[in-house]
Design a protein around this motif. Structure first.
Motif, PDB file in Angstrom:
ATOM      1  N   PHE A 339       0.853  -1.180   0.000  1.00  0.00           N
ATOM      2  CA  PHE A 339       0.000   0.000   0.000  1.00  0.00           C
ATOM      3  C   PHE A 339       0.897   1.240   0.000  1.00  0.00           C
ATOM      4  CE2 PHE A 339      -2.814  -3.088   2.138  1.00  0.00           C
ATOM      5  CZ  PHE A 339      -3.979  -2.922   1.404  1.00  0.00           C
ATOM      6  N   ILE A 340       0.444   2.268  -0.690  1.00  0.00           N
ATOM      7  CA  ILE A 340       1.088   3.581  -0.627  1.00  0.00           C
ATOM      8  C   ILE A 340       0.016   4.594  -0.280  1.00  0.00           C
ATOM      9  CG2 ILE A 340       2.299   5.386  -1.913  1.00  0.00           C
ATOM     10  CD1 ILE A 340       3.536   3.222  -3.642  1.00  0.00           C
ATOM     11  N   VAL A 341       0.317   5.466   0.672  1.00  0.00           N
ATOM     12  CA  VAL A 341      -0.612   6.534   1.023  1.00  0.00           C
ATOM     13  C   VAL A 341       0.071   7.873   0.793  1.00  0.00           C
ATOM     14  CG1 VAL A 341       0.047   6.566   3.475  1.00  0.00           C
ATOM     15  CG2 VAL A 341      -2.211   7.409   2.774  1.00  0.00           C
ATOM     16  N   GLU A 342      -0.664   8.789   0.201  1.00  0.00           N
ATOM     17  CA  GLU A 342      -0.173  10.151   0.007  1.00  0.00           C
ATOM     18  C   GLU A 342      -1.307  11.118   0.332  1.00  0.00           C
ATOM     19  OE1 GLU A 342       2.229  13.015  -3.150  1.00  0.00           O
ATOM     20  OE2 GLU A 342       2.013  10.867  -3.553  1.00  0.00           O
ATOM     21  N   LEU A 343      -0.975  12.194   1.034  1.00  0.00           N
ATOM     22  CA  LEU A 343      -1.965  13.190   1.402  1.00  0.00           C
ATOM     23  C   LEU A 343      -1.669  14.524   0.756  1.00  0.00           C
ATOM     24  CD1 LEU A 343      -1.389  11.439   4.406  1.00  0.00           C
ATOM     25  CD2 LEU A 343      -3.650  12.451   4.610  1.00  0.00           C
ATOM     26  N   GLY A 344      -2.712  15.309   0.562  1.00  0.00           N
ATOM     27  CA  GLY A 344      -2.578  16.633  -0.022  1.00  0.00           C
ATOM     28  C   GLY A 344      -3.719  17.519   0.441  1.00  0.00           C
ATOM     29  N   SER A 345      -3.754  18.744  -0.070  1.00  0.00           N
ATOM     30  CA  SER A 345      -4.780  19.674   0.398  1.00  0.00           C
ATOM     31  C   SER A 345      -4.870  20.873  -0.532  1.00  0.00           C
ATOM     32  CB  SER A 345      -4.453  20.150   1.816  1.00  0.00           C
ATOM     33  OG  SER A 345      -3.264  20.926   1.816  1.00  0.00           O
ATOM     34  N   MET A 346      -5.801  21.731  -0.223  1.00  0.00           N
ATOM     35  CA  MET A 346      -5.868  23.031  -0.884  1.00  0.00           C
ATOM     36  C   MET A 346      -4.529  23.759  -0.666  1.00  0.00           C
ATOM     37  SD  MET A 346      -9.669  24.188   0.425  1.00  0.00           S
ATOM     38  CE  MET A 346      -9.507  25.815  -0.306  1.00  0.00           C
ATOM     39  N   PRO A 347      -4.131  24.679  -1.563  1.00  0.00           N
ATOM     40  CA  PRO A 347      -4.951  25.313  -2.610  1.00  0.00           C
ATOM     41  C   PRO A 347      -5.134  24.472  -3.874  1.00  0.00           C
ATOM     42  CG  PRO A 347      -2.748  26.236  -2.639  1.00  0.00           C
ATOM     43  CD  PRO A 347      -2.796  25.312  -1.460  1.00  0.00           C
ATOM     44  N   ASN A 348      -4.403  23.355  -4.018  1.00  0.00           N
ATOM     45  CA  ASN A 348      -4.661  22.497  -5.168  1.00  0.00           C
ATOM     46  C   ASN A 348      -6.070  21.925  -5.064  1.00  0.00           C
ATOM     47  OD1 ASN A 348      -2.078  22.807  -6.256  1.00  0.00           O
ATOM     48  ND2 ASN A 348      -1.264  21.133  -5.022  1.00  0.00           N
ATOM     49  N   SER A 349      -6.714  21.740  -6.188  1.00  0.00           N
ATOM     50  CA  SER A 349      -8.038  21.130  -6.179  1.00  0.00           C
ATOM     51  C   SER A 349      -7.901  19.620  -6.034  1.00  0.00           C
ATOM     52  CB  SER A 349      -8.782  21.465  -7.470  1.00  0.00           C
ATOM     53  OG  SER A 349      -8.179  20.789  -8.569  1.00  0.00           O
TER      54      SER A 349
END
Length: 445
Positions: A339-349
């Motif tokens: 498994f690979i997990v990656e997180l992100g957030s605004m300001p990117n949609s």
């Protein structure tokens, strides 16, 4: 002083109403729910540090004691740290020692030397570990103890004795052979990593007991809010839980990325057969991904994406996973998976987050043990990982431990020291556990 340490821990690990961190003592009822999870620490976190909104989930002794105590109020510095750490925080921490380090810390394995030391090891769930199992057997016989009281299962000691005899080994020798169980369940030295932004928190145990059996551990957790979080597990072994405990992965974390490989220790086939017969053979791995908690969930190939209030999570599975329920994605007929997990957030949609990950270069090759992985993450860069090698990000080894006792913006404490110094802005809290002194200073320049 101990409550100060607990409050400091909460400031670094509590996120949006959830103790959103890897931990060694939890269960399915606290992590797998269609409602908001109920945690016994919630009210205490609010009373101590004002973390999140007050939520009354019933009465517990800890919060009742804190609310009525005239002896303890959390020092101002800890309140300030809790506020400061909400926006961004990187927290590394080391807890406990390994069973084979008894000599280093003056802890005996022999009940005739120190019964108090034996109780220390038993509290670590270590009575079946090779250095301790003979003394455990001796104490059971001497005091007519119920083996279930010591080992958690009445037949476990007899099972080990039977297999040791069949193998022509002593009980201690066989315990060493079966360390993937006898030490796997121990609360040994662990290096935890927690990375927080305003939109998400990723927390995990770095490269801990890979391929071994656990009991109540949660190795990693990616959290967007109190009800919206993702994790994986490989159920089985001597744990009856479905999502907590089971077989531990090789998990490694750097900032907003986690690489999690499941591949069970080959161990003793006779012991594995008997354990499967007693506790059930669960030939699958799975992910907890509660669709109803997210604002949006989409899938593309082996990637599953979720969005919640401006925070995003992506989870990759090397083998095909199917939905068993609103919250369970299961990879059937295997005990090996990546498994690979990656997180992100605004300001990117959310769309930009998905497209960047799907366009990234990625290779995963199955090996006899684990995987060889290359992932060119759009957020952190190139990542190389195998079952045994370091985690390499952009050509540099990631620090997987051993960590100091605490390592963050507020405290750097060498493991084993009895003095904790916490600093933030113009305040310094000094906790000396050798002299039992507690002092809060205003720092002058």
């Amino acid at each position: 002083m101990l409550i100060d340490i607990i409050a400091f821990d909460l400031a670094n690990n509590y996120f949006k109403g959830l103790y959103a961190t890897t931990m060694g003592r939890t269960n399915d009822s606290k992590r797998v729910t269609t409602d908001e999870p109920s945690e016994s620490i919630t009210m205490s976190a609010w009373i101590l540090l004002g973390l999140e909104e007050l939520q009354i989930d019933g009465v517990d002794m800890a919060s009742s004691a804190l609310a009525t105590s005239k002896q303890y109020i959390a020092p101002t510095i800890l309140h300030n740290i809790a506020v400061s750490a909400r926006e961004y925080n990187v927290h590394r921490e080391r807890m406990s020692i390994d069973v084979d380090q008894g000599g280093v810390y003056g802890l005996s394995y022999n009940a005739t030397d120190s019964l108090a030391n034996i109780m220390y090891w038993w509290a670590m769930s270590a009575p079946a570990a090779a250095p301790l199992i003979s003394s455990a057997k001796g104490l059971i016989e001497k005091y007519d103890l119920d083996p279930k009281l010591v080992f958690g299962d009445g037949g476990f000691l007899n099972l080990l004795l039977l297999l040791a005899n069949q193998s022509g080994m002593s009980l201690t020798q066989y315990s060493d052979v079966a360390e993937y169980i006898t030490r796997g369940v121990c609360l040994e030295s662990i290096n935890t990593y927690t990375y927080r932004t305003p939109y998400y928190q990723l927390s995990g145990a770095q490269d801990h007991h890979k391929g071994w059996i656990g009991l109540q551990e949660q190795i990693w957790l990616a959290t967007l809010d109190k009800s919206t979080y993702v994790f994986t597990s490989s159920p089985g072994g001597i744990s009856e839980s479905e999502f907590v405990g089971g077989w531990k992965p090789r998990a490694m974390f750097h900032e907003n990325i986690g690489i999690i490989q499941y591949d069970r220790d080959p161990g003793d086939p006779n012991l594995d057969y008997l354990i499967s017969s007693l506790f059930g053979a669960r030939n699958y791995v799975h992910a907890y991904f509660p669709c109803s908690a997210f604002d949006e969930v989409t899938q593309s190939g082996r990637w599953t994406f979720g969005s919640k209030a401006g925070g995003y999570v992506a989870l990759y599975s090397d083998k095909n996973a199917t939905w068993e329920s609103d919250y369970e994605m299961r990879v059937s007929d295997t005990t090996k998976n990546l498994f690979i997990v990656e997180l992100g957030s605004m300001p990117n949609s959310f769309t930009q987050f998905r497209e960047a990950i799907l366009a990234a270069k990625f290779e995963a090759m199955r090996q006899d043990r684990g995987y060889d992985v290359y992932y060119d993450s759009p957020s952190v860069g190139s990542i190389n990982v195998t079952w045994d090698s370091p985690m390499i990000v952009n050509g540099k080894n990631v620090n997987l431990g051993p960590y100091p006792r605490f390592d963050n913006s507020f405290c750097h404490q060498k493991f084993g020291l009895l003095e904790t110094i916490i600093e933030h802005e113009d305040l310094r809290l000094v906790l000396n556990f050798e002299t039992l002194s507690r002092k809060l200073y205003q720092i002058t320049t």
